[in-house]
Scaffold this motif. Structure first.
Motif, PDB file in Angstrom:
ATOM      1  N   LEU A  34      10.829  -6.415  -7.094  1.00 43.04           N
ATOM      2  CA  LEU A  34      11.387  -5.767  -5.912  1.00 43.04           C
ATOM      3  C   LEU A  34      10.316  -5.573  -4.856  1.00 43.04           C
ATOM      4  N   MET A  35      10.761  -5.416  -3.614  1.00 42.39           N
ATOM      5  CA  MET A  35       9.843  -5.137  -2.512  1.00 42.39           C
ATOM      6  C   MET A  35      10.468  -4.076  -1.613  1.00 42.39           C
ATOM      7  N   LYS A  49       5.722  -3.178   1.164  1.00 39.49           N
ATOM      8  CA  LYS A  49       5.676  -3.802   2.486  1.00 39.49           C
ATOM      9  C   LYS A  49       4.892  -2.874   3.402  1.00 39.49           C
ATOM     10  N   PRO A  50       4.191  -3.400   4.372  1.00 39.50           N
ATOM     11  CA  PRO A  50       4.029  -4.832   4.630  1.00 39.50           C
ATOM     12  C   PRO A  50       3.043  -5.440   3.636  1.00 39.50           C
ATOM     13  N   PHE A  51       3.232  -6.704   3.350  1.00 38.92           N
ATOM     14  CA  PHE A  51       2.318  -7.397   2.442  1.00 38.92           C
ATOM     15  C   PHE A  51       1.797  -8.644   3.125  1.00 38.92           C
ATOM     16  N   GLU A  85      -2.415  -5.240  -9.982  1.00 39.11           N
ATOM     17  CA  GLU A  85      -2.226  -4.262  -8.909  1.00 39.11           C
ATOM     18  C   GLU A  85      -2.440  -4.981  -7.588  1.00 39.11           C
ATOM     19  N   VAL A  86      -1.432  -4.972  -6.719  1.00 37.16           N
ATOM     20  CA  VAL A  86      -1.575  -5.554  -5.393  1.00 37.16           C
ATOM     21  C   VAL A  86      -1.660  -4.407  -4.410  1.00 37.16           C
ATOM     22  N   VAL A  87      -2.761  -4.344  -3.696  1.00 35.11           N
ATOM     23  CA  VAL A  87      -2.934  -3.329  -2.663  1.00 35.11           C
ATOM     24  C   VAL A  87      -3.207  -4.074  -1.373  1.00 35.11           C
ATOM     25  N   SER A  88      -2.233  -4.069  -0.484  1.00 32.11           N
ATOM     26  CA  SER A  88      -2.362  -4.777   0.773  1.00 32.11           C
ATOM     27  C   SER A  88      -3.407  -4.108   1.650  1.00 32.11           C
ATOM     28  N   ALA A  94      -3.098  -4.080   4.684  1.00 38.68           N
ATOM     29  CA  ALA A  94      -2.334  -3.603   5.823  1.00 38.68           C
ATOM     30  C   ALA A  94      -2.033  -2.117   5.757  1.00 38.68           C
ATOM     31  N   ARG A  95      -2.065  -1.523   4.558  1.00 36.06           N
ATOM     32  CA  ARG A  95      -1.756  -0.102   4.439  1.00 36.06           C
ATOM     33  C   ARG A  95      -2.243   0.428   3.112  1.00 36.06           C
ATOM     34  N   GLN A  96      -2.254   1.716   2.986  1.00 37.67           N
ATOM     35  CA  GLN A  96      -2.658   2.362   1.751  1.00 37.67           C
ATOM     36  C   GLN A  96      -1.540   2.245   0.724  1.00 37.67           C
ATOM     37  N   PRO A  97      -1.834   2.226  -0.555  1.00 42.37           N
ATOM     38  CA  PRO A  97      -0.777   2.177  -1.576  1.00 42.37           C
ATOM     39  C   PRO A  97       0.057   3.447  -1.538  1.00 42.37           C
ATOM     40  N   LEU A  98       1.330   3.298  -1.875  1.00 46.68           N
ATOM     41  CA  LEU A  98       2.232   4.451  -1.923  1.00 46.68           C
ATOM     42  C   LEU A  98       1.861   5.342  -3.084  1.00 46.68           C
ATOM     43  N   GLN A  99       1.911   6.614  -2.875  1.00 43.21           N
ATOM     44  CA  GLN A  99       1.580   7.579  -3.927  1.00 43.21           C
ATOM     45  C   GLN A  99       2.805   7.954  -4.714  1.00 43.21           C
TER      46      GLN A  99
END
Length: 135
Positions: free
Chosen positions: A80-81, A104-106, A125-128, A130-135
């Motif tokens: 899912l995204m 997103k964004p990725f 673990e994918v950490v874009s 473009a933004r911080q990872p969701l907590q």
């Protein structure tokens, strides 16, 4: 390469994802909402290697789509995204059903790495950037 069903309601994101996956040699079928994706996976008798779905969509969201697909085709890997933290939290209740959630964004690299990992069954673990990872 893999046969992938993409469910994404945003035309620009859908085009980006389809282009990226096609460029890597995958066969991609794309639908604009979960309801159409459910119809497609049923019509194709689950003959996909991966379902890549947005969570927040009209008609049928990605969670409902994952539940539908998981019940009918448990061997189908589901990725899912989402760009919404609350939607990501909803997906965590489905840990046994879905492979992972990509935020997103990725970037192109994020997307391709996560898809390849999902297809090979290796979690990463994918950490874009473009933004911080969701907590």
């Amino acid at each position: 390469m893999a046969r992938i069903l993409v469910a994404e309601d945003d035309p620009s994101v859908r085009a980006f994802v389809v282009s990226a996956l096609t460029m890597k040699g995958h066969e991609v079928i794309a639908e604009e909402d979960g309801g159409l994706a459910a119809e497609t996976v049923d019509a194709e008798d689950g003959q996909f290697d991966l379902l890549l779905s947005d969570i927040k969509m009209p008609v049928m969201d990605g969670i409902a789509l994952a539940l539908h697909v998981g019940a009918r085709f448990p061997e189908l890997t589901i990725l899912l995204m989402t760009g919404f933290a609350d939607q990501r939290e909803r997906a965590h209740g489905l840990d046994a059903l879905i492979y992972d959630v990509i935020p997103k964004p990725f970037t192109l690299a994020d997307l391709l790495a996560k898809v390849e990992d999902a297809l090979s069954g290796k979690p990463v673990e994918v950490v874009s950037l473009a933004r911080q990872p969701l907590q």
